[in-house]
Design a protein around this motif. Structure first.
Motif, PDB file in Angstrom:
ATOM      1  N   HIS A   2    -144.761  38.481  29.497  1.00 24.65           N
ATOM      2  CA  HIS A   2    -143.386  38.482  28.991  1.00 24.65           C
ATOM      3  C   HIS A   2    -143.293  38.986  27.555  1.00 24.65           C
ATOM      4  O   HIS A   2    -142.223  39.409  27.127  1.00 24.65           O
ATOM      5  N   ILE A   3    -144.391  38.964  26.794  1.00 21.65           N
ATOM      6  CA  ILE A   3    -144.318  39.484  25.427  1.00 21.65           C
ATOM      7  C   ILE A   3    -144.499  40.992  25.368  1.00 21.65           C
ATOM      8  O   ILE A   3    -144.206  41.617  24.347  1.00 21.65           O
ATOM      9  N   ALA A  26    -145.395  36.462  18.230  1.00 13.20           N
ATOM     10  CA  ALA A  26    -143.985  36.131  18.023  1.00 13.20           C
ATOM     11  C   ALA A  26    -143.593  36.124  16.545  1.00 13.20           C
ATOM     12  O   ALA A  26    -142.861  37.006  16.080  1.00 13.20           O
ATOM     13  N   ARG A  66    -141.606  43.601  24.384  1.00 18.03           N
ATOM     14  CA  ARG A  66    -141.347  43.710  22.947  1.00 18.03           C
ATOM     15  C   ARG A  66    -142.518  44.358  22.218  1.00 18.03           C
ATOM     16  O   ARG A  66    -142.327  45.159  21.295  1.00 18.03           O
ATOM     17  N   SER A  77    -137.488  34.769  23.952  1.00 20.93           N
ATOM     18  CA  SER A  77    -138.736  35.110  24.633  1.00 20.93           C
ATOM     19  C   SER A  77    -139.192  33.992  25.565  1.00 20.93           C
ATOM     20  O   SER A  77    -139.623  34.245  26.696  1.00 20.93           O
ATOM     21  N   TYR A  93    -132.961  42.981  22.413  1.00 21.36           N
ATOM     22  CA  TYR A  93    -133.105  41.979  21.354  1.00 21.36           C
ATOM     23  C   TYR A  93    -132.386  42.435  20.074  1.00 21.36           C
ATOM     24  O   TYR A  93    -132.649  41.903  18.986  1.00 21.36           O
TER      25      TYR A  93
END
Length: 215
Positions: free
Chosen positions: A170-171, A112, A174, A13, A209
């Motif tokens: 960017h997270i 995360a 997910r 990540s 992922y």
């Protein structure tokens, strides 16, 4: 133009945030897979660059090794960014940096390990549903702040795409992809849809992922 060298696997990540910024800035680079199944981050030559043994590590034209993704992002913005991505005026720049720091410290840290690791990187028998519910409640309060901000602006720090969006956005691939309950946040969803239209986001963030999944 100088060449950036990046050490770090594509499905990290933090590497994704740095690579997305590199893509948005149009910078030439070479990237080496390091970490997780690739290993290499415990070797002396890597530890000489980053004694923490973490990725990413970046060198700009063979210069001083840089580590910690937020510091790398600021470096790239300072050296290569132009307004509005990285404003020239101090107060405007601090405003962008404020939201970038918030995204790293408050949102990414709440997602995360508390959420993503429990859902993807923990064996099903070892998952703690109650702990996940609590973590999602904490994350939800942070995302409610983003929802309010994005209800007023197209992007996190205002009406222009900035470094803050890289640190925050960017997270979201997910977050929206994993199997969790997600309350309806229309502004956040619309924002994510806009990010997915950016070629650099699709290339560097929307990365599988599955290699990280523990079953």
């Amino acid at each position: 133009m100088t060449m950036l060298t990046v050490w770090g696997r594509a499905n990290s990540s933090n590497v994704q945030a740095v690579m997305w910024a590199i893509g948005e800035l149009g910078l030439p680079y070479e990237r080496h897979d390091v970490g997780h199944k690739f290993g290499g981050n415990d070797k002396p030559e890597f530890l000489a660059m980053n004694p923490n043994g973490t990725v990413p590590v970046v060198r700009d034209d063979g210069g001083e090794p840089l580590w910690e993704s937020a510091a790398i992002l600021r470096y790239l913005a300072w050296r290569y960014g132009e307004p509005p991505f990285w404003p020239a005026e101090l107060a405007a720049r601090a405003h962008v940096d404020k939201w970038a720091e918030w995204a790293k410290v408050e949102v990414a840290a709440s997602f995360a390990k508390p959420v993503f690791w429990r859902v993807v990187r923990t064996a099903p028998a070892d998952r703690d549903p109650q702990a996940l519910d609590k973590a999602l409640a904490v994350l939800g309060k942070k995302l409610d702040i983003a929802e309010a901000q994005l209800s007023r602006h197209a992007y996190l720090a205002g009406d222009d795409f900035t470094l803050a969006d890289v640190q925050f956005g960017h997270i979201l691939y997910r977050y929206f992809d994993i199997d969790i309950a997600r309350p309806d946040r229309p502004a956040l969803s619309g924002y994510y849809d806009r990010l997915t239209q950016r070629p650099a986001y699709r290339e560097h963030v929307m990365v599988s992922y599955e290699d990280l999944r523990v079953v």
